[in-house]
Scaffold this motif. Structure first.
Motif, mmCIF file in Angstrom:
data_model
loop_
_atom_site.group_PDB
_atom_site.id
_atom_site.type_symbol
_atom_site.label_atom_id
_atom_site.label_comp_id
_atom_site.label_asym_id
_atom_site.label_seq_id
_atom_site.Cartn_x
_atom_site.Cartn_y
_atom_site.Cartn_z
ATOM 1 N N ALA A 1 0.822 -1.213 0.000
ATOM 2 C CA ALA A 1 0.000 0.000 0.000
ATOM 3 C C ALA A 1 0.854 1.261 0.000
ATOM 4 N N GLN A 2 2.032 1.147 0.566
ATOM 5 C CA GLN A 2 2.911 2.313 0.663
ATOM 6 C C GLN A 2 3.375 2.760 -0.725
ATOM 7 N N ILE B 1 6.175 5.158 4.579
ATOM 8 C CA ILE B 1 6.013 4.092 5.581
ATOM 9 C C ILE B 1 5.549 4.615 6.942
ATOM 10 N N PRO B 2 6.161 5.659 7.490
ATOM 11 C CA PRO B 2 5.706 6.094 8.826
ATOM 12 C C PRO B 2 4.257 6.595 8.818
ATOM 13 N N LEU B 3 3.875 7.303 7.779
ATOM 14 C CA LEU B 3 2.490 7.779 7.686
ATOM 15 C C LEU B 3 1.535 6.599 7.609
ATOM 16 N N VAL B 4 1.835 5.660 6.747
ATOM 17 C CA VAL B 4 0.954 4.505 6.574
ATOM 18 C C VAL B 4 0.939 3.648 7.837
ATOM 19 N N ALA B 5 2.073 3.596 8.538
ATOM 20 C CA ALA B 5 2.103 2.838 9.798
ATOM 21 C C ALA B 5 1.213 3.522 10.831
ATOM 22 N N GLN B 6 1.352 4.811 10.947
ATOM 23 C CA GLN B 6 0.531 5.553 11.910
ATOM 24 C C GLN B 6 -0.947 5.373 11.584
ATOM 25 N N LEU B 7 -1.267 5.329 10.321
ATOM 26 C CA LEU B 7 -2.656 5.191 9.887
ATOM 27 C C LEU B 7 -3.090 3.723 9.839
ATOM 28 N N ASP B 8 -2.192 2.808 10.127
ATOM 29 C CA ASP B 8 -2.528 1.371 10.069
ATOM 30 C C ASP B 8 -3.195 1.025 8.748
ATOM 31 N N ALA B 9 -2.554 1.447 7.668
ATOM 32 C CA ALA B 9 -3.146 1.253 6.348
ATOM 33 C C ALA B 9 -2.285 0.387 5.437
ATOM 34 N N GLY B 10 -1.312 -0.324 6.037
ATOM 35 C CA GLY B 10 -0.371 -1.052 5.205
ATOM 36 C C GLY B 10 -0.828 -2.454 4.829
ATOM 37 N N PHE B 11 -0.655 -2.779 3.559
ATOM 38 C CA PHE B 11 -0.830 -4.145 3.077
ATOM 39 C C PHE B 11 0.434 -4.478 2.286
#
Lengths: 364, 364, 364, 364
Positions: free
Chosen positions: B114-115, B170-180
């Protein structure tokens, strides 16, 4: 359109008197003219029509000999008048198309207007168009923009004439009563002849936006004053090569196409005029399509034929075609065909009036 | 941030009991930590920081000798870890930055996530990145995109290593719990080495949109897989030349800049990462600016210095700079400076959180 | 998240030295932590959690007795702290939720901040919130907005306390380092107590836009300061009645819902917080859904149960639920259930990170 | 418009032959008609004009006695024909306006068309308009929408006639050749007479969007079928009261106004027709304004006068006014004036052709 026709003759004297009183009061009943006002499918007065370059070009040359270019008339531009719109210099109800001829060393002085315009270059070398003072060279196959309210002027530095296609939204703006016009100085503001305009130097890099132009409102008109033939040709060539390699890249088999867009928004280069270039391989044909809205096409190179409703016309370089709204259109290439086209489709898209249909092959 | 700090010790036993009961109930009072939770100006934990190429590069080379590239670890990428975010491989709270090193003939196998990611090429020749199966050549100064969910894989066809900068959200997507994340095949899907990717052949023509890509929803990610250095360099050169000729073209005197954009929309090339290239003339300096949101800069060529709040660092080719939110930033060029930068500004613009300020020269 | 974990212990002394040198240089390798940094599906630290009103409410009352409201702490707001985010007063990684308690005749003085906020009223009467000086009455079931940078202050004109839910984007803004905060005057700027705010008088007419507010840029925040329960209730009632009459009007059978929107744009009322009200008929259940992004729900009236992944909780009026990203969620109504919810979905939509899935009934 | 006028007579026989050859070839030169084609300011053929209700209404009644309503003619609608557009039933070049009269128990059968339409109710009670099968009650002062392609039919359940204003984009759609028309069943599809339509029950709650209608493309036409007078009146009243209290709420002193908008987007209720209601206090006057684009106004209640360029007309309830493009317009209220108006302004905004000017008081 028969929408203006008088109410049907009636025998009832009371009704007759009513209709007279309507007339006196500045009123017109719907019920006597509903069918004309609101046809079941578009019933354009404009006709499908073909103008051949062999007819137009000699007249342009004769104009160059007989008619001076100058203040008042402003441009030696000869408009294609749709035979269904008699007396009007309109190619379709929304599109004005003309062949402009600028003789050796001639100048067409600066003016500006609300109407948006483009130039598509057909023949010659050595003219510069200044757009808001920015000198833009003109070469065969190039598309130049002179958006609404932009000052523009042309001057021919060469000893040979130059010929290009002018496309404007004059009929649309006339119908909308939105036209403003202003004369500029008689003298060309800058006689320099740079190969690349300032607009191209700023905006002509694929996907790269000048930072100085960020953070402001997106410009409704493309800031890229010219789209060069070398790029257009390369883009069309690449699509057909990609098709050969098995990748999705073309409109339909053997049919490549690009749209000229505003690099700041990805939308059409001009808000009232959609401009495109199409290429058909030798022997290819397009689907038979109807579209709400009118179109003008010009053969840039090659020969083939165009079907317009139930007629078919042989066409070659420079020939021009008017396609009224909802008229079935199909192109056939004998040799490869390069086709320039402009239309008003985004006007309809913005108003939720767009509609298209593709006929099954072989059906009407 | 001290937002997690415990409530102040209190003498009042009832209040003490209340705070204990809060804790038991999974509650935390605002009034004891309001100032930390809602600072008067941004108070980032991330620190302004400079990483020097002379430190990074040898470690990248050593990694190439000691650490294989393969499935699981996926990439030989060495991340810049902000000293204010200990233990986290984050350059800023939203941006992940790494130096990736691919040895001779090595392969980094396909995966997708997703990133969103880009590559900015620093050194070497001969690597192709496949993006959804489309082989994209990599050359020094190019920017390549691998948008969210696009399959991507790298392979080095040369006998020399190649080094590039990876930027991800990566840090933004991690904070948003949006990673696949998903693994692809271990083998490179296509070993062909075309000079131009299919994406560039379709989309790399300034202002020309493939007709096959109209009429659909605008793509959120740029379909143009690569932005070539030759174009970037030409665009920056043109801006400074136009400035010399007296035309508005630069961000400020002596400072040219372009943004990498999605040609289908004119917006940022990636929805979460803004990418830009800047050029300063010898001796030029930028204004001292603060921006909400964080930035990473890399010196591509040239030497100069960067002011970060009240410190000043000498920098040269390859050096990397992290700029936390609202940290005053000023660049000075000794020689001419070419600077690549990426940031998260459009995230803030979309959320109505963007804010910038330019300090008067000489003031804090 | 284990993304900050140290590289695995290694036996190879050269590798060990490399990792030490990374650490010295402010670098962290990707390959040792890739799986944590980029999980295959979202792996939130935040946990699904339920807070019961029977636990919260008495603590709010005790706070009212023990803790004054005033400058500095600013608000008697008790935050729901997710047990997966220890020490932080965050209900989810992006959402801050608190129960605010304002005692008889108390005043919460004016301040403003970048963070956007709403109030959803649970209990009591007689408080006015001033938003940029416009007094807005508060009644049970109403939703009030205090958008980013709007001055706001509360005062209780009654002899009874009042309790409401505060929702803010504090964690998101903290992560983005985008927070600004400013104190206003200590005294309430206007003690008038109109039944309808000026905002409602201007904007509270369905589909009618004040002409004075046209021709400007669309406001990113809703100009309608309050959404009254009477309207919300009527809208939900109508959807279920339309469903009874056989018309498409509900989200799914027995499940009505409305979104609070900005009447000037039709988009979410606040740019960072999506707010909705849902109603389930007695016996109805929602589909089991996963969504990227986190949510908070509060039971406004009724009883039922909520499934969060593989657990099921009985809930009643006032109970609050935190739903982390990608956690399966299903609601069951015993009696009819009215549910208020807020989430951050439009943040993801703007960044092209949104993703949802609906599980087949009965499956995990 | 003189744009179609023949080239000026010329003495030069060669030039004369050129012009004849142009004609044969379907060409028209620009230089002989440039001034007509591109006027310096808009030069509409349409004239400013006033129709008085005392003239229209008796003719509507007589039509009710003499002319049946039925299939073919479809509607007993009497169009306002601009005296500058002889033979055409057009109020302006883009707007069609008619007074529709439906007698006791009469039915106007279902049809649909590309043209967008609204009804503004002037007199009577007891008619229901079905829009895509949804029965919508009609009351004095209400605005009803029948967007492009929506099926619509009217039936009068009362023993008294009913009169309303019809506004359509017929001239615009005719010029654009975008009209499609289809007959529906002769019988009314649903004779139920609910007080609120399903559209209003779903969409008529200020700022509340049905969740069932999220996640899809925004509808270009307002889904709210009716805007009730009670809301319109309340909104106008509130603006003047707010003005009295010292707050910015009105267009200009003593002049309140609302625009009817699509609650899903905040934009105009219909894509081709802007609709508004204005209220002037007794004695108030508007600024003298010119706008590109044409307008129709109707006095709903009150008396006053309207300045159109250099003429001034006394007007009262029901009187209708056509304002051509760029014609200076000023309203004066004797008593309070409630004015309904519709225009085509957003067509121009979308095409970047919008332009307005406000004259200094007392100047031309």
């Amino acid at each position: 359109m028969a929408s203006g026709e008088a109410p049907q003759p009636v025998d009832d004297p009371e009704l007759e008197r009513l209709y007279k009183d309507f007339d006196t009061a500045g009123l017109l009943p719907l019920w006597t003219q509903r069918a004309d006002l609101m046809p079941t499918v578009p019933a354009p007065r404009a006709l499908p029509h073909v103008w051949h370059w062999r007819d137009i070009h000699p007249l342009a040359v004769r104009s160059g000999e007989l008619v001076p270019v100058g203040r008042g008339g402003e441009r030696r531009a000869i408009a294609l008048a749709n035979p269904g719109l008699p007396g009007l210099p309109y190619t379709t109800p929304t599109l004005w198309t003309a062949v402009q001829y600028l003789g050796p060393r001639e100048v067409a002085p600066a003016h500006r207007h609300a109407q948006g315009a483009f130039r598509f270059i057909l023949e010659g070398e050595g003219v510069w168009t200044l757009v808001n003072g920015d000198p833009v060279a003109m070469h065969r196959g190039d598309l130049l923009l002179t958006p609404g309210y932009a000052w523009h002027e042309h001057h021919n530095t060469a000893d040979a004439p130059m010929v290009w296609l002018d496309g404007l939204d004059i009929p649309l703006v006339a119908q909308l009563d939105a036209g403003f016009f202003e004369f500029g100085p008689d003298e060309i503001s800058d006689r320099s002849t740079p190969e690349r305009s300032r607009a191209e130097r700023l905006w002509g890099h694929p996907g790269l936006r000048p930072l100085a132009a960020t953070g402001r409102q997106d410009p409704p008109n493309s800031p890229l004053a010219a789209y060069r033939w070398a790029h257009t040709d390369a883009a069309l060539t690449a699509q057909l090569e990609l098709e050969d390699e098995g990748h999705a890249a073309t409109v339909e088999p053997g049919h490549a196409g690009i749209r000229f867009t505003n690099p700041a928004t990805g939308r059409d280069a001009l808000p009232t005029l959609r401009t495109e270039m199409h290429r058909l391989r030798p022997g290819a044909a397009t689907a038979r399509r109807r579209t709400v809205g009118s179109q003008v096409w010009q053969v840039f190179t090659g020969t083939g034929s165009v079907e317009l409703a139930d007629r078919r016309f042989e066409v070659g370089p420079g020939d021009l075609v008017a396609v009224p709204s909802w008229c079935p259109l199909r192109w056939h290439a004998d040799t490869g065909l390069d086709l320039f086209t402009f239309n008003d489709a985004q006007v309809y898209e913005g108003l939720n009036l767009a509609r298209t249909a593709t006929d099954e092959e072989g059906t009407a």
